[in-house]
Design a protein around this motif. Structure first.
Motif, short mmCIF file in Angstrom:
data_model
loop_
_atom_site.label_atom_id
_atom_site.label_comp_id
_atom_site.label_asym_id
_atom_site.label_seq_id
_atom_site.Cartn_x
_atom_site.Cartn_y
_atom_site.Cartn_z
N GLN B 33 0.82 -1.05 0.07
CA GLN B 33 -0.41 0.22 0.33
C GLN B 33 0.99 0.95 0.47
O GLN B 33 0.39 2.54 -0.97
CB GLN B 33 -0.64 0.02 1.29
CG GLN B 33 -2.14 -0.32 0.79
CD GLN B 33 -2.72 -0.35 2.14
OE1 GLN B 33 -2.89 -1.18 2.87
NE2 GLN B 33 -4.47 0.34 2.24
N LEU B 34 1.70 1.45 0.92
CA LEU B 34 3.64 2.71 0.96
C LEU B 34 2.89 2.57 -0.44
O LEU B 34 3.35 3.49 -1.01
CB LEU B 34 4.05 2.28 1.72
CG LEU B 34 3.78 2.27 3.44
CD1 LEU B 34 4.88 1.74 3.80
CD2 LEU B 34 2.94 3.59 3.26
N HIS B 35 3.46 1.61 -0.94
CA HIS B 35 4.60 1.84 -2.86
C HIS B 35 3.25 2.08 -4.16
O HIS B 35 2.87 3.50 -4.57
CB HIS B 35 4.94 0.76 -3.23
CG HIS B 35 6.33 0.02 -2.72
ND1 HIS B 35 7.40 1.22 -3.13
CD2 HIS B 35 6.41 -0.73 -2.51
CE1 HIS B 35 8.48 0.67 -2.17
NE2 HIS B 35 8.08 -0.46 -0.94
N GLU B 36 1.80 1.83 -3.70
CA GLU B 36 0.77 2.63 -4.09
C GLU B 36 0.57 3.59 -3.93
O GLU B 36 0.07 4.74 -5.11
CB GLU B 36 -0.47 1.21 -4.10
CG GLU B 36 -0.01 -0.45 -4.63
CD GLU B 36 -1.48 -0.70 -4.11
OE1 GLU B 36 -1.17 -1.82 -4.62
OE2 GLU B 36 -2.24 -0.39 -3.94
N MET B 37 0.66 4.12 -3.23
CA MET B 37 0.61 5.55 -2.76
C MET B 37 1.79 6.92 -2.71
O MET B 37 2.42 7.40 -2.45
CB MET B 37 -0.04 5.67 -0.93
CG MET B 37 -0.51 4.67 -0.91
SD MET B 37 -2.45 5.71 -1.55
CE MET B 37 -4.25 4.77 -1.40
N GLY B 38 3.15 6.19 -3.58
CA GLY B 38 4.55 6.61 -3.85
C GLY B 38 5.43 6.58 -3.18
O GLY B 38 6.06 7.16 -3.58
N PHE B 39 5.52 6.06 -1.54
CA PHE B 39 6.20 5.89 -1.44
C PHE B 39 7.25 4.93 -1.47
O PHE B 39 7.35 4.17 -2.11
CB PHE B 39 6.35 5.49 -0.02
CG PHE B 39 5.30 6.13 0.97
CD1 PHE B 39 6.20 6.65 2.29
CD2 PHE B 39 4.18 6.18 0.45
CE1 PHE B 39 5.48 7.53 3.01
CE2 PHE B 39 3.21 6.92 2.07
CZ PHE B 39 3.89 7.56 2.70
N VAL B 67 -0.90 12.23 1.69
CA VAL B 67 -1.05 10.82 2.15
C VAL B 67 -1.48 11.00 3.30
O VAL B 67 -0.80 11.87 4.19
CB VAL B 67 -0.86 10.03 1.52
CG1 VAL B 67 -1.10 8.72 2.53
CG2 VAL B 67 0.02 9.68 0.20
#
Lengths: 663, 85
Positions: B33-39, B67
């Motif tokens: 999820q973090l990656h999907e949010m661009g992290f 975010v």
């Protein structure tokens, strides 16, 4: 899969007139090609869908799940018609929630009862290329013909971001078309690109399912689901997308982020909560103040219709059915359409402006205290309109126990179906005067009832999270989209769909239960020379009498006990049931409105107990049915019914006895 | 010159770069999820807001995106301050 044409700009086989040649056999009916709109949440996908299809939309459900299926038609420049389908927004094809699973299954051709799309329109936000492009790269692997709608192109320009569209198109190997959905810009280009794209795919592509490839993908997924690999895969796409975004954009000066400026007020530790409370209060006051005139008009219209029918028909059962049954029953519910529309208007505006996620941010702390998640705030706010869309909106909550708790407490949010009940009782028993010069007492009581529902819901969540839905504390991670003016077209289409759904209910379940109740309350007829009101001799009278002992301890009379039964079908039916019961019961020479009848028939403690009952009331059958569908069995709806019944019974009883003790 | 710290150590309005995400400490779902949010490593972030009633959750700018997340998760992200030149 080789059917995909990755370069849609390549000349296809353009048709001159869009019609099939005359010598084509016409035996098989032409199935319109299907095109799916796919994109991250907040890409403006639904706006684009609304702009492309207008109000020619069909809203349905996928079999077995309550995920909404929205389709519409679009005429291509070549004269052909395509079916457009608006798929739920998702960040990737690895679904976490049921609605994201629908999106994945549809684009992979694995969704039961749905064709695989012939082409995809990937909708991306021009102001957030790096994240949205990652999803485009993932979608591109599906091998379906695809065009990219570079939406909100105007906002990127306003932010000083220049995007080299031609270069982006070359890198992706896809047609990229700037659009501004809310201003209907770029729509023709999308249609033209689809026309080119669909002209070159084989005629049987719609039914072509690459089964072997699907199998492989499923296996891959199994391997990838082991976590690290899946994330490694995601990571590669993410980095590729960032590189592409960096290559095609140039930033002139620093971006003007006015969303961030607004957030300085909206998310401020002091002004944020004050603003939220103010907005909610304004919303509920407006629901009553603005709805007054249209509601008076509607109820006046129903009255005139009743008089006209009474005058035109001879007295008898048929006239009674029309006037006392159908017109009175359905009329007393339809009157609430304005209030429901105003409430949905606010909810749609809050959602589309981007404020709703700010509210979730502000509320997360409070929600965390009772073991929930700020995300639960959005379904709960929707439940103020109706628990059904509220429960359906919990699909965005990934953690199952978190979602279950939210579903269980959603019916405690005062839905609009309870408005008719509250409104009638308040009109009858709460004096219409001003408090502190500005606020109406009736409005305040209404606000208080909403407040009781919220407190009850939080208390219930607290207990549930420590007992039946015990589990690890869920996390909270959510995108807060930039602020946008809600587009009037999107609000209009949303309201139209809500109004239609409400009227369909009024014409369906409410009509049927009203007629059934009228029949039960009319037969058998009283014997000649009967002294009691006619209704006492009817089937309904006997049911009411049988239920009365259960409800007498909490101050309910048998008319109320009787009205609670159809009130299970839909809450607002309780009002039409009371209307029917008291109208049949009334002295035919002195007809009175329901409000006046209640005033003379009920004591104040009874009225207050009735209000308290409806704060917690075991919800309508539709809510139970949706809960069953969403939780996959009767266990949770059964539990929901039992615990709400207990709360309502205790709440109403306590209210009754306290009110009596206080005189 | 940079120093090693997590998101929660940032002041409001302070910009930083993601140095690493402690993937061992985050379950794969949340990491995803973090990656999907661009992290991701190397992405620029900025602490925008802390929620009322205790400063949790927090709002971040991650790249071009805003975010919201709880501190517990945010603490898994190690960042380096961007020192103004």
């Amino acid at each position: 899969m080789n059917v995909a044409v990755l370069d849609p700009l390549a000349p296809g086989a353009p048709r001159t007139d869009g019609r099939a040649p005359a010598d084509t056999p016409v035996s098989a009916p032409m199935v319109a090609p299907m095109v799916a709109l796919v994109g991250n949440p907040n890409a403006g996908k639904t706006s684009l869908f609304n702009a492309l299809t207008g109000s020619r939309q069909k809203v349905g459900n996928y079999p077995g799940v309550t995920v909404e299926r929205k389709t519409g038609r679009l005429a291509l420049p070549d004269g052909r018609i395509v079916d457009l389908i608006d798929l739920p927004g998702t960040y990737s094809l690895s679904p976490r929630s049921p609605d994201e699973a629908v999106t994945r299954d549809v684009v992979m051709g694995a969704q039961a009862g749905e064709r695989r799309p012939d082409a995809i329109v990937a909708v991306i936000d021009a102001t957030n290329l790096r994240n949205h492009l990652r999803f485009v790269l993932e979608l591109r692997r599906l091998g379906l013909p695809m065009v990219v709608a570079l939406n909100m192109a105007d906002l990127a320009e306003r932010d000083g971001t220049d995007i080299d569209v031609a270069q982006l198109s070359t890198i992706l190997g896809l047609a990229v078309l700037p659009t501004v959905a809310v201003r209907k810009r770029g729509l023709g280009d999308i249609a033209a690109a689809l026309s080119t794209l669909l002209a070159v795919i084989p005629a049987d592509a719609g039914t072509y399912l690459p089964q072997h490839e699907m199998g492989l993908r499923r296996e891959d997924e199994g391997l990838l689901a082991n976590g690290v690999n899946a994330n490694a895969d995601l990571l590669l796409l993410q980095r590729e997308a960032r590189a592409i975004a960096a290559a095609v954009t140039t930033q002139r000066g620093s971006a003007r982020r006015w969303s961030q400026r607004l957030d300085r007020v909206a998310l401020h530790p002091v002004s944020g909560p004050v603003l939220l409370a103010g907005l909610l209060f304004f919303m509920f006051q407006a629901v009553f103040a603005w709805a007054q005139v249209p509601m008076d008009l509607l109820s006046g219209g129903v009255d005139r219709l009743q008089h006209a029918v009474s005058a035109a028909l001879p007295a008898g059962d048929f006239r009674s059915l029309l006037v006392d049954g159908i017109l009175h029953g359905v009329g007393s519910v339809v009157v609430f359409l304005p209030q429901i529309l105003i409430l949905f208007f606010f909810i749609l505006c809050l959602e589309q402006s981007g404020y709703m996620t700010r509210a979730a941010f502000l509320m997360d702390r409070l929600m965390a205290r009772v073991g929930l998640n700020g995300r639960a705030f959005i379904p709960l706010i929707s439940s103020f309109a109706c628990a059904i869309p509220g429960i359906m909106a919990t699909r965005t909550i990934a953690e199952p126990r978190d979602r279950l708790t939210t579903i269980l407490i959603a019916p405690l949010m005062t839905c609009s179906a309870r408005l008719p009940v509250y409104a009638v009782i308040i009109a009858a028993f709460i004096p219409d005067r001003q408090v502190a010069g500005v606020l109406g007492l009736q409005g305040l009581v209404m606000f208080g009832l909403y407040g009781f529902g919220v407190v009850g819901a939080l208390a219930a969540a607290w207990v549930l999270r420590r007992t039946v839905t015990k589990g690890p504390t869920p996390t909270f991670l959510m995108e807060m989209p930039k602020y946008q003016w809600p587009a009037p077209r999107d609000i209009g289409i949303g309201l139209y769909q809500k109004a239609w759904a409400f009227l369909a209910r009024a014409g369906g379940i409410i009509l049927v239960s009203t007629v059934a109740l009228w029949a039960l309350a009319t037969w058998p007829k009283p014997p000649p020379g009967a002294t009691q009101p006619a209704i006492d001799y009817s089937v309904a009278g006997h049911i009411g009498a049988a239920l009365e002992p259960v409800f007498r301890p909490i101050g309910f009379n048998k008319e109320i006990a009787l009205a609670l039964v159809p009130g299970m079908a839909a809450r607002e039916v309780a009002v039409s049931a009371l209307g029917t019961v008291y109208s049949l019961d009334a002295d035919p020479d002195h007809p009175q409105g329901l409000v006046a009848r209640l005033r003379s028939a009920w004591t104040l403690p009874t009225a207050l107990a009735f209000l308290a009952w409806y704060v917690f009331a075991p919800q309508c059958l539709s809510t139970l049915a949706v809960t069953r569908r969403e939780t996959g069995g009767w266990k949770w709806p059964g539990f929901m019914f039992a615990y709400l019944f207990a709360m309502a019974y205790v709440g109403a009883g306590a209210t009754y006895w306290i009110a009596r003790a206080l005189g | 010159m940079t120093e090693r710290l997590t998101i929660d150590d940032l002041r409001r309005g302070e910009a930083a770069t993601i140095v690493t995400i402690d993937r061992e400490a985050v379950d794969p779902e949340n990491a995803r999820q973090l990656h999907e949010m661009g992290f991701d490593e190397g992405v620029d972030i900025e602490l925008l807001h802390r929620a009322p009633f205790g400063g949790d959750p927090i709002a971040l700018r991650v790249g071009n995106m805003c975010v919201a997340l709880r501190k517990r998760l945010a603490n898994m992200v190690v960042v380096a301050r961007v020192v103004p030149e």
